[in-house]
Write an enzyme that holds these catalytic residues in place. Structure first.
Site, PDB file in Angstrom:
ATOM      1  N   CYS A  85      74.310 -61.794 -54.867  1.00  0.00           N
ATOM      2  CA  CYS A  85      72.990 -61.099 -54.995  1.00  0.00           C
ATOM      3  C   CYS A  85      72.744 -60.223 -53.812  1.00  0.00           C
ATOM      4  CB  CYS A  85      72.012 -62.129 -55.149  1.00  0.00           C
ATOM      5  SG  CYS A  85      70.184 -61.543 -55.925  1.00  0.00           S
ATOM      6  N   HIS A 193      74.014 -65.892 -59.809  1.00  0.00           N
ATOM      7  CA  HIS A 193      74.044 -66.893 -58.834  1.00  0.00           C
ATOM      8  C   HIS A 193      74.947 -68.094 -59.136  1.00  0.00           C
ATOM      9  CE1 HIS A 193      70.943 -65.572 -56.268  1.00  0.00           C
ATOM     10  NE2 HIS A 193      70.369 -64.811 -56.986  1.00  0.00           N
ATOM     11  N   GLU A 195      75.874 -70.656 -57.655  1.00  0.00           N
ATOM     12  CA  GLU A 195      75.113 -71.721 -56.699  1.00  0.00           C
ATOM     13  C   GLU A 195      74.273 -72.298 -57.402  1.00  0.00           C
ATOM     14  OE1 GLU A 195      74.409 -68.942 -56.157  1.00  0.00           O
ATOM     15  OE2 GLU A 195      72.455 -68.929 -54.883  1.00  0.00           O
TER      16      GLU A 195
END
Lengths: 224, 754
Positions: A85, A193, A195
């Site tokens: 990002c 994302h 994560e």
């Protein structure tokens, strides 16, 4: 393996990336933006967020932070670097990745799941994935529309530098690109994302493959 | 702000009355100087002093075994066990958002986040309860867009997930939207900090943004008065937010609290340095002396008056020991924040202000804080009101020319299937995804249930616990019966967190009302408080504090009384939580009951553009029993989904359960044999929850416990895989549409708005 996560002022997914790296079985350490030495880590993540409040352009100021000198040296030596990002935006601003990220086609911030196709497994961050594999990961960005000139996009495709594509190109990216890598493949940037998808309780583990890839890459595992 | 010499201009220029001015002179034993008058002006404003509400708010139950900090502090704090505590607070930013929607909403987020920071907690979630006028004017749509963008612009950058809230439309908010922002934080109990200026000789450190001329008199002249058409002249009183500084304040405060270098912590919000210093000193029973020459300023030539009243955003006041001050400064510098020692704690109980070597103000702290005036405003129950003529509702593109509401009166619903689709796609019912997709609701990677369920759930990292969060506003009922509105706001917020399987443990309330000098408004306020109190007592939930927003009026037009409740629920094991839509189809059961009616319902609002009639009867003991049953069922794993039946009635609740998955379920719903199908489908009232039992054994267990708890319980339909929504009234198919089409109506109804 030890993974370093850079903290810029305004980073806000730094703690999430550190936690995800640990869940994936790595030691994770923070790296401070003001330190230009990034010794003792096997891979580096530039996390999401709004470094420097997106002043000037997203990622523009972070690209000039002292730590980026260290990141450059690390990348030049072939070290694995992942920008997620805002981290992707920073890598583009720093010239470590081709292209630029501009405001989404509809000028709005988007936070929702998107379906991605894995394009290449040659990078250290996609080694555990298979080309053509479908991943559903969340996005959360207002400036994720990937832009490169058409001839550059052709070159990226020819050189196997497209890493992920959107199934539904909601933000209007050139070539529906959701992630790219440098020529060597060790530096990867992606808008979604991973994560945020490393635990079943948070909606699945679709992002774990990105983290696990590192270990395969370090062990020299390659995929056809 | 220029202070003219004429006596009357003296008090009106700071928003005080003549009596209040005389009272200041009496207490000081002399005329206040201009700086002192400014201090009184802001601290005695409605916004800061709660002078019209303070006495009445005492009726709310605020005690509970989990309550660690209650009303009067920067935020409420509840013990959730395992050494963890949750901080919660809701606050309005209505006036600034009406005048400048983007910055008004953005600074609303920033302000409430700093309230949570003041307890030493790390902010972990935001919710926004928004009320708008009917979006049939460009102005109201612009307000909606600006406010949603402002919330996202600030909150996304800050890295605090926006996980919930609500968006309602009502003609009573035309041109005067409500923006109520709730923030929740987590703190280790041993790290809990208070907004107290303890310890004589301790240092007051001003941290964060520099002080400028923005927002002067935001509290006294903007938030404590009504708006008038063309409120543009008030724009200079709206502050401008900088989330980048806000984010670094979060990190710096978290670091300092963790290191234990903070003796006290408070934010600078309304009334800026004046309020922060006075309240911190007041809570500790101390005095403070401020050295204004040390305040980092954004521009030259600022007067003491301006420095004291500035409402520049992103500032915190840290009370540190003299030895700790250097560490505070160093930690702040690391985050690129200025930290200046601007004063110290004294023992004389005075707020003293020094500037250029002389004392420019000396006022007893008590007179600015707890001894500020508190009024018992006259109140009067209203005479029966003649309903105003109805007006149309923008419902978006209408399909099939069915029962689309038109201006002037209520058309008879035509075909029930078309009416169903039109209602689903109306602004009142359609999915709020277009709003919450503008907000990062996953950052911090703790969001277990994302927006779109009855409550959002975030986990407490490192434990099995989760926090269920919901807001509920009751403006639609407020105009009919403020007592019912207060009670139902509490009941529905508690029902929402119960539906995901959480125990409601505390709430924060935001009370949005009109002009308290109007006796009818004061009556509404009292009744709403009584409703909140009674529901809290019935459900055993303490109020940990909140916010009162008066003067929500434009040219004498008052908003409907709007109590908004922000609820925190605790779930001991997040594996046990229940979503509002099941992962696989099954039977649909209705728990609870009560009389339902179209009066006051969302259906009535949509069809007529207004609500009228009587509120449904309130049954708080049934409410408590239904909620307890749902929680029990969740805890035992007897249910796979639960959804509260409220806005839009039974059919809308069932439809939301069926249509919210990516691939919608089909739905069968059997309306009761007796009575009017429209009322059965869309009527509101009672205490009702729809659940999907986990199987035959779970059904039997559920049935048995429902009987023991005296909760009505019956099967009303099922979710299916056949792709059709069929609602039966008696034996006839009353609504019969493709689920795909219904899902599209519901999901895309809002597309034109944002």
């Amino acid at each position: 393996m030890r993974l370093g996560v850079v903290i810029f002022p305004g980073s806000n997914c730094d703690r999430d990336a550190l936690a995800a790296a640990e869940i994936a079985g790595y030691e994770a350490v923070p790296l401070w933006h003001g330190e230009s030495a990034v010794e003792g880590v096997d891979a580096i993540i530039l996390p999401g967020g709004f470094s420097y409040g997106d002043a000037l352009r997203a990622g523009a100021l972070a690209a000039t932070a002292p730590v980026m000198a260290g990141v450059r040296r690390f990348a030049a030596r072939g070290g694995a670097v992942l920008g997620i990002c805002n981290g992707f935006q920073i890598l583009c601003e720093a010239g470590l990745l081709p292209g630029a990220l501009t405001r989404n086609r509809d000028l709005a911030f988007h936070c929702h799941d998107v379906a991605l196709t894995v394009v290449t497994a040659r990078t250290p961050w996609t080694r555990a994935l298979a080309p053509g594999e479908r991943l559903v990961l969340p996005v959360a960005h207002g400036e994720g529309r990937y832009v490169v000139p058409p001839e550059e996009l052709d070159r990226l495709e020819a050189q196997d530098q497209i890493v992920f594509r959107y199934e539904d190109n909601f933000n209007g990216s050139c070539g529906a690109v959701a992630g790219v890598c440098n020529r060597a493949g060790n530096v990867v940037g992606m808008m979604p994302h991973p994560e945020r998808r490393v635990e079943a309780v948070l909606g699945g583990e679709a992002g774990l493959g990105v983290f696990r890839s590192l270990r395969l890459a370090a062990a020299g595992v390659t995929r056809p | 702000m220029s202070l003219s010499a004429s006596p009357e201009a003296r008090w009106t220029s700071v928003g005080l009355t003549e009596e209040e001015y005389r009272e200041i002179v009496r207490r000081l034993g002399r005329e206040p100087n201009d700086v002192e008058l400014g201090l009184f002006g802001v601290m005695w404003s409605e916004h800061c002093s709660y002078k019209s509400s303070r006495k009445l708010l005492k009726i709310l139950p605020s005690a509970g075994e989990r309550v660690r900090l209650g009303p009067g502090e920067n935020a409420g704090v509840l013990d959730i066990g395992g050494g963890w505590a949750v901080a919660l607070r809701i606050e309005s930013h209505n006036h600034p958002s009406a005048v400048e929607p983007y910055q008004g909403a953005a600074t609303g987020v920033g302000g409430i986040v700093r309230d949570i920071l003041s307890t030493g907690a790390r902010p972990v979630a935001l919710l926004d309860a928004l009320s708008f006028g009917l979006p049939d004017s460009p102005r109201d749509r612009a307000l909606l867009r600006g406010i949603v963008e402002g919330i996202g612009g600030y909150g996304n950058c800050l890295g605090v997930p926006t996980v919930g809230g609500e968006t309602v439309f009502h003609s009573g908010y035309d041109g005067q939207p409500l923006v109520n922002v709730m923030c929740v934080g987590l703190v280790r109990l041993e790290r809990l900090v208070r907004g107290r200026a303890e310890g004589e000789g301790n240092v007051l450190m001003l941290v964060g943004a520099r002080t400028g001329r923005d927002g002067i008199h935001g509290a006294s002249l903007l938030a404590s008065r009504g708006l008038s058409e063309g409120g543009e002249d008030k724009r200079p009183a709206v502050q401008v937010g900088d989330p980048f500084i806000g984010k670094r304040l979060i990190e710096a405060c978290a670091e300092l609290v963790e290191a234990g270098w903070v003796a006290g912590l408070t934010d600078l919000g309304a009334a800026g340095l004046t309020s922060a210093a006075a309240e911190a000193a007041g809570r500790a029973g101390r005095g403070v002396v401020l050295e204004l020459d040390r305040v980092p300023l954004r521009e030259d030539g600022m007067t003491p008056y301006e420095i004291m009243l500035s409402e520049s955003q992103e500032r915190m006041l840290i009370i540190a020991t003299p030895e700790g001050a250097g560490r505070v400064e160093a930690a702040c510098r690391r985050w690129g924040l200025e930290a200046a020692a601007v004063g110290r704690v004294t023992g004389d109980g005075y707020l003293r202000v020094r500037w250029r070597g002389r004392e420019v103000a000396a006022v007893p702290v008590r007179d600015l804080t707890e001894a500020a005036p508190a009024y018992e405003r006259p109140w009067r129950a209203p005479a029966p009101v003649t309903p105003e003529p109805g007006r149309g509702v923008a419902a978006g593109p209408s399909r099939g020319g069915a029962a689309a509401p038109s201006h002037g009166g209520a058309p008879r619903p035509a075909d029930p299937s078309e009416a169903f689709l039109d209602f689903l796609s109306s602004v009142h019912v359609a999915s709020r995804a277009p709003v919450y997709r503008r907000y990062d609701h996953e950052v911090q990677t703790n969001t277990v249930l994302r927006p779109g369920h009855d409550a959002a759930v975030i986990r407490v990292r490192g434990t099995r616990k989760g926090l269920a969060l919901a807001t509920d506003g009751a403006g639609r009922w407020g105009g009919l019966d403020p007592y019912y509105a207060g009670a139902i706001a509490v009941a529905e917020a508690a029902r929402n967190v119960s539906c995901v399987g959480a125990e409601p443990i505390g709430l924060t309330d935001c009370l949005n009302f009109g002009n308290p000098e109007d006796p009818h408004v004061m009556w509404q306020f009292r009744r709403a408080l009584e409703g909140i109190r009674d529901a809290c007592l019935a459900l055993g939930i303490p109020v940990t504090g909140g916010n009162v927003s008066f003067y929500n009026e434009t040219d004498g037009r008052q908003i409907p009384p709007t109590p908004v409740v922000g609820m925190v629920g605790l779930i001991e094991d997040i594996e046990r939580l229940v979503p509002s839509s099941p992962r696989c189809p099954g039977a649909l059961w209705l728990l609870g009951g009560g009389a339902v009616s179209q009066e006051g319902s969302l259906w009535q609002m949509w069809r007529e553009g207004r609500v009228h009639g009587q509120c449904p009867p309130l049954d708080l003991s049934l409410e408590a029993a239904v909620q307890a049953l749902v929680r029990e069922a969740a805890g035992h794993g007897w249910i796979r989904a639960a959804h509260d039946v409220s806005d839009g009635g039974l059919l809308v609740a069932a439809a939301e359960m069926a249509l919210s998955p990516e691939i919608p379920w089909g739905l069968r719903l059997q309306l009761p044999e007796a009575g009017d199908a429209w009322t059965a489908a869309y009527g509101e009232g009672g205490a009702r929850v729809l659940v999907v039992p986990a199987g035959p054994e779970a059904e039997r267990a559920l049935m048995r416990r429902a009987e023991e708890r005296a909760v009505p319980c019956r099967e009303v339909g099922r979710l299916t895989e056949d792709g059709r929504v069929i609602v039966k009234s008696g034996r006839d198919a009353w609504v019969d549409v493709a689920a795909e089409r219904a899902a599209r109506a519901w999901k895309e109804g809002w597309a034109w708005l944002l």
